[in-house]
Design an enzyme around this catalytic site. Sequence first.
Site, PDB file in Angstrom:
ATOM      1  N   SER A   1       3.655   6.631  -0.652  1.00 42.65           N
ATOM      2  CA  SER A   1       3.315   5.728   0.455  1.00 42.65           C
ATOM      3  C   SER A   1       4.003   6.383   1.686  1.00 42.65           C
ATOM      4  CB  SER A   1       3.889   4.479   0.162  1.00 42.65           C
ATOM      5  OG  SER A   1       3.330   3.723   1.160  1.00 42.65           O
TER       6      SER A   1
ATOM      7  N   GLU B   1      -6.732   0.851  -3.827  1.00 48.69           N
ATOM      8  CA  GLU B   1      -5.540   0.446  -2.868  1.00 48.69           C
ATOM      9  C   GLU B   1      -5.928   0.641  -1.356  1.00 48.69           C
ATOM     10  OE1 GLU B   1      -2.325   3.291  -2.965  1.00 48.69           O
ATOM     11  OE2 GLU B   1      -3.516   4.765  -4.153  1.00 48.69           O
TER      12      GLU B   1
ATOM     13  N   HIS C   1      -1.738  -0.531  -4.814  1.00 50.10           N
ATOM     14  CA  HIS C   1      -0.745   0.375  -4.149  1.00 50.10           C
ATOM     15  C   HIS C   1       0.435   0.149  -4.570  1.00 50.10           C
ATOM     16  CE1 HIS C   1       0.482   2.811  -0.951  1.00 50.10           C
ATOM     17  NE2 HIS C   1       1.409   1.944  -0.397  1.00 50.10           N
TER      18      HIS C   1
END
Length: 323
Positions: A141, A236, A266
Amino acid sequence: MLLKQFLTAATAPLARRQPSIAAMRLTLEVGSLFQFLPWGVHLESIRLEGMAAEWIRPEKANPRRVLLYLHGGGYVLGSLNTHRSLVGTLAQRCGMHALAVDYRKAPDFPFPAALDDALLAYRWLLREGYHPHDIILAGDSAGGGLVLALLVALRDGKEPLPAAAIGLSPWSDLVLPTGTIRRVADEELQLLEALAIRGWGGLYAAEMPLTAPLVSPVQADLHDLPPLLLQTSDAEVLYDDVVKFAVKAKKAGVPVTLQAFSGLVHWWHLFWRLLPEAREALDKAAAFTHSIWAAQEAAAQLLRDVRRPAAKVNSASRLRARL
């Protein structure tokens, strides 16, 4: 699907109340109490010029090779605790020691604090005697986006680049285009997440434009970067982000491996104990690292083979000279 339903039920009501960053950090820290290192992986806490960090050392791993890991959390959340289990299993599968760092986070420490801390950790490894070709960067991320920004900063500074980098759903475009918001609008959990991280991006960038190359590395010139592995899921929020970066990097001549999974939320890598798809993804990441080492060994062997005839000629010349 069950994980997605559980997360929606558990987090959507909380997200609608817009809790403070402090409350979200505390929630993640409490959740991390139930995450443990895999068996056979050892932990050593250290400090790098005042920054908290830790070595994660799987048994029988190659001590010369290091996975420098930068955790995710939108540049405002996450810690060594929240990602320790993920880093431990990834390091174990890769057969490498991992160095995880607790870089400074927004809004208290906006850009470039996180990037400066990532640079500090990489340069520290070099000063400790680790060769750049024995280092692989990894992150998820926002940590994955930070990995990409670190590569651009190192290249632009003409510093030695690592062997490769791994981005697990990396966030490379903090603008988070309207098209992405529109795509996830029918999914409550994803829409809430998208709106939240769009705000976090502004907290991280602070006075810098969201389109600055070291804030959103998809805006950078991507030439001359090392091999990249990028993983994402089509369900996601950051799917468009990852694909866009992969396409641009390939056009710039960067060796990019893009691996897309289906139907996963995610941060799905964090749930590796529950999701077979997460374990599959981590195994593929390990296979990528093994391919990097194999390519290095093949190149070294080729160089030895090229030098060997020259060495034989020189030996023969010396022998004739003696005669």
